[in-house]
Enzyme design. Structure first.
Site, PDB file in Angstrom:
ATOM      1  N   CYS A  93       0.909  -1.190  -0.038  1.00 49.33           N
ATOM      2  CA  CYS A  93      -0.067   0.031   0.066  1.00 49.33           C
ATOM      3  C   CYS A  93       0.791   1.394   0.148  1.00 49.33           C
ATOM      4  O   CYS A  93       2.116   1.260   0.354  1.00 49.33           O
ATOM      5  CB  CYS A  93      -0.897   0.192   1.280  1.00 49.33           C
ATOM      6  SG  CYS A  93      -1.858  -1.223   1.473  1.00 49.33           S
TER       7      CYS A  93
ATOM      8  N   ARG B  11       1.316   1.726  -5.917  1.00 53.61           N
ATOM      9  CA  ARG B  11       1.605   0.629  -4.738  1.00 53.61           C
ATOM     10  C   ARG B  11       0.426   0.098  -4.536  1.00 53.61           C
ATOM     11  O   ARG B  11       0.452  -0.919  -3.788  1.00 53.61           O
ATOM     12  CB  ARG B  11       2.325   1.467  -3.563  1.00 53.61           C
ATOM     13  CG  ARG B  11       3.464   1.947  -3.770  1.00 53.61           C
ATOM     14  CD  ARG B  11       4.129   2.677  -2.599  1.00 53.61           C
ATOM     15  NE  ARG B  11       4.175   1.731  -1.316  1.00 53.61           N
ATOM     16  CZ  ARG B  11       5.302   1.052  -1.094  1.00 53.61           C
ATOM     17  NH1 ARG B  11       6.266   1.309  -1.907  1.00 53.61           N
ATOM     18  NH2 ARG B  11       5.267   0.024  -0.039  1.00 53.61           N
TER      19      ARG B  11
ATOM     20  N   TRP C 172      -3.720  -1.727  -1.599  1.00 54.73           N
ATOM     21  CA  TRP C 172      -3.748  -2.887  -2.220  1.00 54.73           C
ATOM     22  C   TRP C 172      -4.193  -4.010  -1.228  1.00 54.73           C
ATOM     23  O   TRP C 172      -3.318  -4.305  -0.422  1.00 54.73           O
ATOM     24  CB  TRP C 172      -2.301  -3.155  -2.819  1.00 54.73           C
ATOM     25  CG  TRP C 172      -2.410  -4.178  -3.654  1.00 54.73           C
ATOM     26  CD1 TRP C 172      -1.744  -5.378  -3.426  1.00 54.73           C
ATOM     27  CD2 TRP C 172      -2.778  -4.297  -5.044  1.00 54.73           C
ATOM     28  NE1 TRP C 172      -1.830  -6.316  -4.776  1.00 54.73           N
ATOM     29  CE2 TRP C 172      -2.450  -5.558  -5.510  1.00 54.73           C
ATOM     30  CE3 TRP C 172      -3.540  -3.469  -5.922  1.00 54.73           C
ATOM     31  CZ2 TRP C 172      -2.916  -6.044  -6.678  1.00 54.73           C
ATOM     32  CZ3 TRP C 172      -3.940  -3.929  -7.138  1.00 54.73           C
ATOM     33  CH2 TRP C 172      -3.555  -5.075  -7.559  1.00 54.73           C
TER      34      TRP C 172
ATOM     35  N   ASN D 274       0.506  -0.296   6.296  1.00 49.84           N
ATOM     36  CA  ASN D 274       1.018  -1.240   4.946  1.00 49.84           C
ATOM     37  C   ASN D 274       1.887  -2.424   5.354  1.00 49.84           C
ATOM     38  O   ASN D 274       2.637  -2.331   6.562  1.00 49.84           O
ATOM     39  CB  ASN D 274       2.072  -0.137   4.287  1.00 49.84           C
ATOM     40  CG  ASN D 274       2.768  -0.955   3.140  1.00 49.84           C
ATOM     41  OD1 ASN D 274       2.251  -2.052   2.413  1.00 49.84           O
ATOM     42  ND2 ASN D 274       3.952  -0.830   2.739  1.00 49.84           N
ATOM     43  N   GLY D 275       1.383  -3.516   4.943  1.00 49.42           N
ATOM     44  CA  GLY D 275       1.992  -4.860   5.528  1.00 49.42           C
ATOM     45  C   GLY D 275       0.992  -5.835   6.103  1.00 49.42           C
ATOM     46  O   GLY D 275      -0.071  -5.344   5.663  1.00 49.42           O
TER      47      GLY D 275
ATOM     48  N   GLU E 135       8.689 -19.831 -20.134  1.00 48.02           N
ATOM     49  CA  GLU E 135       8.743 -18.492 -19.489  1.00 48.02           C
ATOM     50  C   GLU E 135       9.512 -17.246 -20.154  1.00 48.02           C
ATOM     51  O   GLU E 135       9.317 -16.244 -20.309  1.00 48.02           O
ATOM     52  CB  GLU E 135       8.615 -18.569 -18.015  1.00 48.02           C
ATOM     53  CG  GLU E 135       8.461 -17.046 -17.167  1.00 48.02           C
ATOM     54  CD  GLU E 135       7.165 -16.271 -17.743  1.00 48.02           C
ATOM     55  OE1 GLU E 135       6.374 -16.567 -18.267  1.00 48.02           O
ATOM     56  OE2 GLU E 135       7.120 -15.044 -17.356  1.00 48.02           O
TER      57      GLU E 135
ATOM     58  N   LYS F 283       9.091 -14.100 -21.928  1.00 45.09           N
ATOM     59  CA  LYS F 283       9.441 -12.874 -21.906  1.00 45.09           C
ATOM     60  C   LYS F 283      10.360 -12.228 -23.048  1.00 45.09           C
ATOM     61  O   LYS F 283       9.952 -10.839 -23.090  1.00 45.09           O
ATOM     62  CB  LYS F 283      10.272 -12.559 -20.431  1.00 45.09           C
ATOM     63  CG  LYS F 283       9.481 -12.852 -19.107  1.00 45.09           C
ATOM     64  CD  LYS F 283       8.714 -11.885 -18.664  1.00 45.09           C
ATOM     65  CE  LYS F 283       7.436 -11.935 -19.103  1.00 45.09           C
ATOM     66  NZ  LYS F 283       6.487 -12.601 -18.060  1.00 45.09           N
TER      67      LYS F 283
ATOM     68  N   GLU G 151       7.651 -11.115 -25.853  1.00 43.07           N
ATOM     69  CA  GLU G 151       6.814  -9.773 -25.443  1.00 43.07           C
ATOM     70  C   GLU G 151       7.319  -8.585 -25.218  1.00 43.07           C
ATOM     71  O   GLU G 151       7.159  -7.533 -25.844  1.00 43.07           O
ATOM     72  CB  GLU G 151       6.426 -10.304 -23.817  1.00 43.07           C
ATOM     73  CG  GLU G 151       5.125 -10.646 -23.669  1.00 43.07           C
ATOM     74  CD  GLU G 151       4.711 -10.688 -22.100  1.00 43.07           C
ATOM     75  OE1 GLU G 151       5.739 -11.493 -21.435  1.00 43.07           O
ATOM     76  OE2 GLU G 151       3.850 -10.302 -21.816  1.00 43.07           O
TER      77      GLU G 151
ATOM     78  N   HIS H  97      14.336 -34.277 -30.814  1.00 47.27           N
ATOM     79  CA  HIS H  97      13.118 -34.508 -31.720  1.00 47.27           C
ATOM     80  C   HIS H  97      12.680 -33.528 -32.871  1.00 47.27           C
ATOM     81  O   HIS H  97      11.540 -33.446 -33.327  1.00 47.27           O
ATOM     82  CB  HIS H  97      12.063 -34.996 -30.746  1.00 47.27           C
ATOM     83  CG  HIS H  97      12.046 -36.014 -29.761  1.00 47.27           C
ATOM     84  ND1 HIS H  97      12.256 -37.505 -30.342  1.00 47.27           N
ATOM     85  CD2 HIS H  97      12.579 -36.156 -28.365  1.00 47.27           C
ATOM     86  CE1 HIS H  97      12.406 -38.172 -29.356  1.00 47.27           C
ATOM     87  NE2 HIS H  97      12.541 -37.485 -28.052  1.00 47.27           N
TER      88      HIS H  97
ATOM     89  N   LYS I  67      -2.550  -5.072 -19.998  1.00 43.12           N
ATOM     90  CA  LYS I  67      -2.180  -5.697 -18.856  1.00 43.12           C
ATOM     91  C   LYS I  67      -3.281  -6.866 -18.467  1.00 43.12           C
ATOM     92  O   LYS I  67      -3.010  -7.998 -17.904  1.00 43.12           O
ATOM     93  CB  LYS I  67      -1.786  -4.813 -17.464  1.00 43.12           C
ATOM     94  CG  LYS I  67      -1.603  -5.381 -16.443  1.00 43.12           C
ATOM     95  CD  LYS I  67      -0.174  -5.747 -16.420  1.00 43.12           C
ATOM     96  CE  LYS I  67       0.364  -6.506 -15.112  1.00 43.12           C
ATOM     97  NZ  LYS I  67       1.369  -7.614 -15.409  1.00 43.12           N
TER      98      LYS I  67
HETATM   99  C1  F6R Z   1       2.886 -12.364 -19.678  1.00 44.10           C
HETATM  100  C2  F6R Z   1       1.831 -11.996 -19.243  1.00 44.10           C
HETATM  101  C3  F6R Z   1       0.450 -12.649 -19.710  1.00 44.10           C
HETATM  102  C4  F6R Z   1      -0.494 -13.173 -18.596  1.00 44.10           C
HETATM  103  C5  F6R Z   1      -1.584 -13.592 -18.959  1.00 44.10           C
HETATM  104  C6  F6R Z   1      -2.461 -13.943 -17.767  1.00 44.10           C
HETATM  105  O1  F6R Z   1       4.288 -11.682 -19.232  1.00 44.10           O
HETATM  106  O2  F6R Z   1       1.677 -11.029 -18.492  1.00 44.10           O
HETATM  107  O3  F6R Z   1       0.801 -13.946 -20.204  1.00 44.10           O
HETATM  108  O4  F6R Z   1       0.458 -13.890 -17.385  1.00 44.10           O
HETATM  109  O5  F6R Z   1      -2.279 -12.793 -19.729  1.00 44.10           O
HETATM  110  O6  F6R Z   1      -2.802 -12.893 -17.001  1.00 44.10           O
HETATM  111  P1  F6R Z   1      -3.185 -13.185 -15.418  1.00 44.10           P
HETATM  112  O7  F6R Z   1      -2.285 -13.723 -14.524  1.00 44.10           O
HETATM  113  O8  F6R Z   1      -3.858 -11.558 -15.076  1.00 44.10           O
HETATM  114  O9  F6R Z   1      -4.571 -13.911 -15.558  1.00 44.10           O
END
Ligand code: F6R
Length: 619
Positions: free
Chosen positions: A2, A30, A79, A105-106, A488, A492, A495, A511, A614
């Site tokens: 927070c 935050r 948060w 916060n915490g 992963e 990254k 992306e 393979h 996001k």
């Molecule tokens: C990768 C990324 C996406 C999310 C995916 C699921 O860096 O951010 O692949 O992981 O869209 O999103 P959430 O976790 O919000 O359901």
């Protein structure tokens, strides 16, 4: 996580609230699920305005009903960790006698004990937060000697967990008191006015002179001076520094991007996710659950549903949960799950993993599972989100808000939460004894420090990214729990760096993917510990095969594993003795940093990669 702000000026004016609101605006990164401010009016009462939702809701409410002029104000942007994002759970919280207002916060780990002490005195809680137990106890302490600083120190000594607390006392409207343990707090020093904040962005518009506070200290803030003490009341000092960041950088804690800041926060994200999980009975606890222990005991299959990075956390869960609990675990991309007529019933536990809690594909998968009679447990980072609301049980990750589009700290927090779930089930179903679970938890608790150590290799990772910035293809290979990490890492890179990157199980190399290997192709290996010789030897053979075909080999290997040196161009190390199943928490960090630095070397907008959002709220 927070955001907290506090202001003390010499005279009563509207400025107190304005400074608090401005600070909260800067701290919204935050947390932003609710917000509030409090002041003390000339009538000698504390006035609080707090609202669920973004800070603008508080601003709108204040436009209609302004707070009285005051020489001080405290504010909070939340948060949620304990209790959903509601008006009632928003901070500041007021004590039962109306004398004290407090922001926090915490996580207060002994909130249950504190609440039952309050119940014994007939003090009822009006919210679902751990914070509220602290404000009532602070008022009880204050009643003993009317000294807010001494009362705060006594309270701090009573609390377990992490906290930054800031409080005001109706009867002494010329100062505020703050305290910290394992949670940030800085003091801003102005001309005839002073400030406190979760970080300098809370007051960077007002002053650049600041004091950093030691762990376990409290500070009494007046308009013209501050007094700092440890929790036993002994005088101590803060560390003065001058803020030389821009306001924008201050919000990012001095980092150039949120992605970097969030990778750096991984140790904290894991620590906070693990914190407070052992009940007084020594057993692990979930955040909320309407699933009975009997139902958990009867399940004969787990299906993890998630998308993207969250699904890769699910793959790690599969290795851990199957090993610890002997229950088959399937991992399914949420958007595929619903349309293939999956075999699920009342003996299936569906585990939905999501940072945002709003991913539509995952929501639809949950609904489908529940229609078939399955119970759904959600691992979610966002309190009050749709997935948390629709699930039968919730285990929150406490990674704090993730602002960068590419998920980083949420991934490690999700993995930590999956381990907790595995251990919870193993204990409940009798696969592991309580002491065995405690041993695993001890190891888990060492992980934040191990991640921190890995992150220290950042300068070499930056140099590597600079060296490889013109390559247009990358391969990531891992085995066992290294496999989801490879997936992963490739995601990254795609992306944020817009390069073609593939993640494969190392055993799959022969393979097909080995045909991709050509002179100079960067190939990253996540090498298992030599303490698992059967896994280690196989990956080492893959390393040699790739090197023999001219690839540029980069290896993530355990400290002291010299066998890789001969074949690798670069070696990055993870700490010795990390349990194999927990390796992803340390092996992913260098790869996330690499993707970040590669994107930066290419001059790309790391926090907002093209074409992405996001939160993916459409199917
Ligand atoms: C990768 C990324 C996406 C999310 C995916 C699921 O860096 O951010 O692949 O992981 O869209 O999103 P959430 O976790 O919000 O359901």
């Amino acid at each position: 996580m927070c955001g907290i702000v506090g202001f003390v000026g010499a005279d009563a004016s509207n400025r107190s609230v304005q400074v608090a609101l401005q600070g909260l605006g800067r701290l919204e990164y935050r947390g932003y699920d609710s917000a509030g401010v409090a002041t003390i009016g000339s009538d000698g009462t504390i006035h609080v305005v707090k609202k669920a939702g973004r800070l603008t809701n508080v601003v709108d409410a204040l436009a209609k009903h302004p707070l009285p002029e005051s020489s001080l104000a405290i504010g909070h942007t939340r948060w949620a960790t304990h209790g959903g994002p509601t008006d009632q759970n928003a901070h500041p919280h007021l004590s039962f006698d109306g004398r004290v207002a407090l922001v926090h916060n915490g996580i207060i780990e002994n909130a249950d004990e504190l609440a039952s002490e309050l119940a014994d005195r007939g003090i009822a809680l009006a919210s679902e937060t751990d914070t509220e137990t602290a404000v009532h106890h602070l008022a009880l302490e204050l009643a003993k000697d009317d000294d807010l600083l001494a009362a705060m120190c006594r309270l701090a000594r009573k609390l377990r967990g992490s906290f930054t607390l800031v409080a005001i006392d109706r009867d002494n409207p010329n100062h505020l008191v703050a305290a910290r343990r394992n949670s940030p707090l800085v003091v801003g020093l102005g001309e005839g006015e002073n400030y406190v904040g979760s970080d300098v962005s809370a007051f960077v518009d007002e002053t650049r002179d600041a004091l950093e506070l030691e762990q376990d200290t409290a500070v009494d803030v007046y308009s013209d001076h501050v007094v700092i003490v440890d929790f036993d009341g002994n005088p101590t000092q803060g560390h003065p520094f001058t803020v030389d960041w821009s306001v924008d950088a201050a919000v990012k804690d001095g980092y150039s991007t949120f992605m970097e800041k969030e990778i750096r926060e991984e140790p904290t994200a894991v620590l906070e996710t693990l914190r407070g999980r052992l009940g007084t009975d020594g057993k692990l606890r979930l955040d909320s659950s309407s699933i009975s222990e009997d139902v958990f005991r009867r399940i004969d299959k787990i299906i993890v549903v998630a998308c993207g990075t969250a699904a890769y956390a699910g793959y790690v869960a599969k290795y851990a949960i199957e090993h610890w609990c002997r229950i088959p675990v399937e991992v399914e991309l949420a958007h595929e799950f619903r349309y293939r007529d999956p075999v699920v019933n009342e003996k299936t536990l569906v585990v939905a993993i999501s940072q945002s809690g709003e991913t539509m594909d995952t929501i639809m998968a949950i609904r489908h599972a529940r229609e078939q009679g399955s119970k759904v447990l959600a691992i979610v980072n966002t309190h009050g989100s749709s997935i948390a609301r629709e699930a039968d049980a919730v285990l929150y990750t406490h990674a704090g808000p993730e602002i960068a589009v590419a998920s980083t700290k949420a991934f490690v927090a999700q993995i930590a939460a999956c381990y907790l779930l595995g251990l919870y089930l193993a204990e409940l179903r009798g696969n592991k004894y309580v002491d065995e679970v405690a041993d695993y938890l001890d190891e888990l608790n060492k992980m934040p420090e191990r991640i921190q150590k890995v992150l220290e290799q950042e300068p070499r990772i930056t140099a590597l990214a600079e060296e490889l910035k013109d390559k247009d293809g990358f391969l990531f290979l891992g085995r066992h729990v290294g496999y989801p990490v490879a997936l992963e890492a490739a995601l990254k890179c795609k992306e944020v760096s817009y390069v073609h990157a593939e993640g494969y199980a190392a055993g799959e190399l022969k393979h097909g993917p080995i045909a991709l290997i050509e002179e100079g192709l960067p190939v990253f290996f996540i090498v298992p510990t030599p303490r698992r010789p059967e896994l280690h030897a196989k990956v080492l053979s893959n390393v040699q095969e790739v090197r023999a075909r001219g690839a540029h080999v980069i290896v993530i290997a355990e400290e002291g594993d010299d066998s890789v040196e001969e074949f690798a161009h670069q070696v990055f190390r993870v700490p010795l003795s990390t349990p194999t199943l927990m390796m992803p928490l340390v092996t992913v960090a260098p790869l996330q940093l690499f993707a970040l630095r590669l994107a930066q070397a290419k001059g790309l907008d790391v926090d907002k990669p093209r074409n992405l959002a996001k939160s993916v709220t459409v199917e």
